[in-house]
Motif scaffolding. Structure first.
Motif, PDB file in Angstrom:
ATOM      1  N   LYS A  46      23.141 -11.536   7.348  1.00 40.38           N
ATOM      2  CA  LYS A  46      24.549 -11.921   7.177  1.00 40.38           C
ATOM      3  C   LYS A  46      25.486 -10.733   7.373  1.00 40.38           C
ATOM      4  CE  LYS A  46      23.841 -13.280   2.943  1.00 40.38           C
ATOM      5  NZ  LYS A  46      22.442 -12.891   2.754  1.00 40.38           N
ATOM      6  N   SER A  47      25.179  -9.616   6.687  1.00 43.17           N
ATOM      7  CA  SER A  47      26.047  -8.437   6.812  1.00 43.17           C
ATOM      8  C   SER A  47      26.009  -7.894   8.229  1.00 43.17           C
ATOM      9  CB  SER A  47      25.602  -7.328   5.854  1.00 43.17           C
ATOM     10  OG  SER A  47      25.754  -7.767   4.539  1.00 43.17           O
ATOM     11  N   LEU A  50      28.286  -9.851  10.420  1.00 46.51           N
ATOM     12  CA  LEU A  50      29.686  -9.497  10.172  1.00 46.51           C
ATOM     13  C   LEU A  50      30.016  -8.126  10.759  1.00 46.51           C
ATOM     14  CD1 LEU A  50      31.231 -11.592   8.598  1.00 46.51           C
ATOM     15  CD2 LEU A  50      31.236 -10.105   6.612  1.00 46.51           C
ATOM     16  N   ARG A  51      29.086  -7.190  10.585  1.00 53.26           N
ATOM     17  CA  ARG A  51      29.313  -5.832  11.092  1.00 53.26           C
ATOM     18  C   ARG A  51      29.359  -5.809  12.616  1.00 53.26           C
ATOM     19  NH1 ARG A  51      28.531  -1.700   7.503  1.00 53.26           N
ATOM     20  NH2 ARG A  51      27.586  -0.350   9.057  1.00 53.26           N
ATOM     21  N   MET A 231      38.160  -5.788   7.634  1.00 51.50           N
ATOM     22  CA  MET A 231      36.869  -5.929   6.942  1.00 51.50           C
ATOM     23  C   MET A 231      36.990  -5.523   5.480  1.00 51.50           C
ATOM     24  SD  MET A 231      33.422  -6.140   8.123  1.00 51.50           S
ATOM     25  CE  MET A 231      31.851  -5.940   7.303  1.00 51.50           C
ATOM     26  N   PHE A 233      34.527  -4.893   2.108  1.00 46.56           N
ATOM     27  CA  PHE A 233      33.117  -4.695   1.766  1.00 46.56           C
ATOM     28  C   PHE A 233      32.846  -4.986   0.295  1.00 46.56           C
ATOM     29  CE2 PHE A 233      34.483  -1.845   5.102  1.00 46.56           C
ATOM     30  CZ  PHE A 233      33.494  -1.950   6.063  1.00 46.56           C
ATOM     31  N   GLN A 234      31.567  -5.138   0.008  1.00 46.65           N
ATOM     32  CA  GLN A 234      31.137  -5.375  -1.370  1.00 46.65           C
ATOM     33  C   GLN A 234      31.577  -4.229  -2.295  1.00 46.65           C
ATOM     34  OE1 GLN A 234      26.912  -5.764  -1.399  1.00 46.65           O
ATOM     35  NE2 GLN A 234      26.783  -6.202  -3.575  1.00 46.65           N
ATOM     36  N   ASP A 343      32.573  -9.253   3.195  1.00 45.61           N
ATOM     37  CA  ASP A 343      31.129  -9.201   2.948  1.00 45.61           C
ATOM     38  C   ASP A 343      30.864  -9.148   1.448  1.00 45.61           C
ATOM     39  OD1 ASP A 343      28.433  -9.062   3.126  1.00 45.61           O
ATOM     40  OD2 ASP A 343      28.345  -7.156   4.199  1.00 45.61           O
ATOM     41  N   GLU A 344      30.561 -10.276   0.884  1.00 47.24           N
ATOM     42  CA  GLU A 344      30.308 -10.403  -0.563  1.00 47.24           C
ATOM     43  C   GLU A 344      31.349  -9.642  -1.380  1.00 47.24           C
ATOM     44  OE1 GLU A 344      26.388 -10.029  -1.992  1.00 47.24           O
ATOM     45  OE2 GLU A 344      25.501 -10.488  -0.054  1.00 47.24           O
ATOM     46  N   VAL A 374      31.099 -13.812   3.758  1.00 49.42           N
ATOM     47  CA  VAL A 374      29.717 -13.883   3.282  1.00 49.42           C
ATOM     48  C   VAL A 374      29.789 -13.927   1.767  1.00 49.42           C
ATOM     49  CG1 VAL A 374      27.525 -12.649   3.094  1.00 49.42           C
ATOM     50  CG2 VAL A 374      28.817 -12.554   5.225  1.00 49.42           C
TER      51      VAL A 374
END
Ligand SMILES: Nc1ncnc2c1ncn2[C@@H]1O[C@H](COP(=O)(O)OP(=O)(O)OP(=O)(O)O)[C@@H](O)[C@H]1O
Ligand SMILES: [Mg+2]
Length: 422
Positions: A46-47, A50-51, A231, A233-234, A343-344, A374
């Motif tokens: 998943k990541s 996205l990346r 983007m 990020f977590q 991403d999460e 995600v």
């Protein structure tokens, strides 16, 4: 959806890390205003997906387009694999290995070797047993056991010796058969393979050149491409040595300066050639201070929207996780992206802070921002997403609106996944 054009398209997107295939040909279209939730087991890619969309990873193969612009397209690795396969075929033919009799002898040899391994293991276990018996000779029946073990050891040793003989005889047979095959090779088969290899070599070289061109172009324009996507990020990824406002304005100021510099160069050239309009535009180009001021104004407005205007001048270390993540969202928004990638965004947060971040994302969604998120928050995916993608082992296994995907999952792996997370 059909009459709209996708903002981002991927076709047969493949990503390998060393030899590990992480994305196995992803076909995805992200349309304007869509809220796409991506779910799937840990490690499913998943990541990485996205990346790749944000070009933080350069894909191995496939195609990515932003609108009408093809950002990346390559079949280089597939062509390279084809070339290697043909070369291996030729090698195998010339060495005699592809001969049916050699193949059958070789597979017998493999079996014999594995039998040998098993016998060796058995022998080792028997020897250990015998040693233990010697140390505990007082035990009743130990003598009988020791005698039996010794007998077994002799038997296994005999079998091993027999097997070794058989193996070396088989090896000799393989060698002989290979020699026979090699001495009577059909030269037309070799010539045919040579022709195929040479044609494939040309295709691969062409594909390599295209691949290199795309990578060069990507590297040159990566900042511009990345501006299309914001983007989050977590783990927030804020710069801890910069204040909140500097974190937010860093990229827009840099982009503004670069853009102005480029424009100035073009206008100067036109002005030199006598273009009066260019001369006026040149005078009116924004100065650095103006660019900074505009970026700050926009940053304050965005901070206000997420309720953090009073945090502009503090450092990230003084903020809670939820606040940090809201700042990270603002930072991504400050580049005016066409699509936001999350991403999460809530999985590193304490439970009481999840709500405030989801609230901001939901607000963005309601305002019409296109997003790919995600998430492990199935409730949120069900409520906010217009479409859900289930990724498993680097493939999209199901793609459906949330009511359908959660209410009536079709893929077996998805059913299993949902039974664990719901
Ligand atoms: N830079 C890298 N180098 C080598 N392997 C990587 C790299 N990045 C990811 N991988 C591997 O690719 C696979 C997919 O990783 P990815 O982070 O995309 O999974 P994920 O679906 O996001 O998982 P999670 O739910 O745990 O975040 C994993 O096996 C991971 O170890
Ligand atoms: Mg991940």
């Amino acid at each position: 959806m059909q009459d709209k054009k996708p903002i981002i398209t991927t076709r047969n997107l493949v990503k390998k890390f060393n030899n590990k295939v992480v994305l196995r040909g992803i076909d995805a279209d992200i349309y304007e205003n869509e809220k796409v939730a991506v779910i799937g087991p840990s490690g499913s890619g998943k990541s990485t997906f996205l990346r790749c969309l944000n070009l933080l990873e350069i894909p191995t193969a496939g195609k990515i387009s932003f609108g009408d612009e093809i950002i990346f397209e390559s079949d280089y690795y597939a062509q390279k694999d084809k070339l290697s396969a043909l070369k291996a075929q030729k090698r195998s033919y010339k060495s005699g290995e592809s001969d049916a009799e050699v193949q059958s002898l070789l597979s017998e040899l493999t079996e014999l070797s594995s039998n040998k391994k098993a016998l060796k293991k058995e022998l080792k276990a028997l020897k250990t047993h015998a040693r233990l018996l010697r140390q505990t000779s007082a035990r009743e029946g130990a003598k009988k056991d020791a005698d039996e073990t010794a007998e077994k050891i002799v038997a296994v040793k005999n079998s091993l010796a027999e097997l070794c003989l058989k193996i070396s005889s088989e090896k000799a047979q393989v060698k002989q058969r290979k020699q026979t095959v090699r001495s009577s090779l059909d030269q037309s088969v070799v010539a045919d393979l040579d022709a195929k290899i040479s044609a494939q070599r040309a295709v691969t070289a062409k594909s390599a050149a295209t691949h290199r061109k795309f990578i060069r172009n990507l590297e040159k324009n990566i900042d511009a491409h990345r501006r299309t996507t914001g983007m989050v990020f977590q783990h927030f990824n804020l710069f801890n040595n910069l204040t909140v406002i500097d974190n937010i304005t860093l990229a827009p100021v840099k982009a503004g300066l670069i853009q102005t510099k480029k424009l100035r160069r073009t206008l100067k050239r036109a002005a030199k050639a006598g273009d009066e309009n260019a001369k006026t535009q040149l005078v009116n180009l924004p100065h650095k201070l103006e660019i900074v001021e505009n970026a700050r104004k926009q940053a304050y407005a965005l901070l206000d929207r997420v309720g953090l205007k009073d945090k502009a001048d503090v450092y990230p270390s003084t903020l809670s996780g939820g606040q940090k993540q809201r700042i990270a969202i603002v930072r991504a928004l400050a580049m005016n992206p066409d699509v936001m990638l999350f991403d999460e965004p809530t999985s590193a947060l304490d439970p009481e802070m999840v709500g405030e971040v989801l609230q901001v994302i939901k607000q963005l969604a309601d305002e019409g921002m296109t997003m790919v998120i995600v998430t492990h928050e199935m409730g949120f995916a069900r409520e906010v997403a217009t479409r859900v993608l289930f990724i498993d082992e680097g493939e999209i296994k199901e793609d459906a609106p949330p009511a359908e995907l959660f209410g009536n999952p079709k893929n077996e792996r998805l059913k299993e996944f949902l039974s664990k997370v719901l």
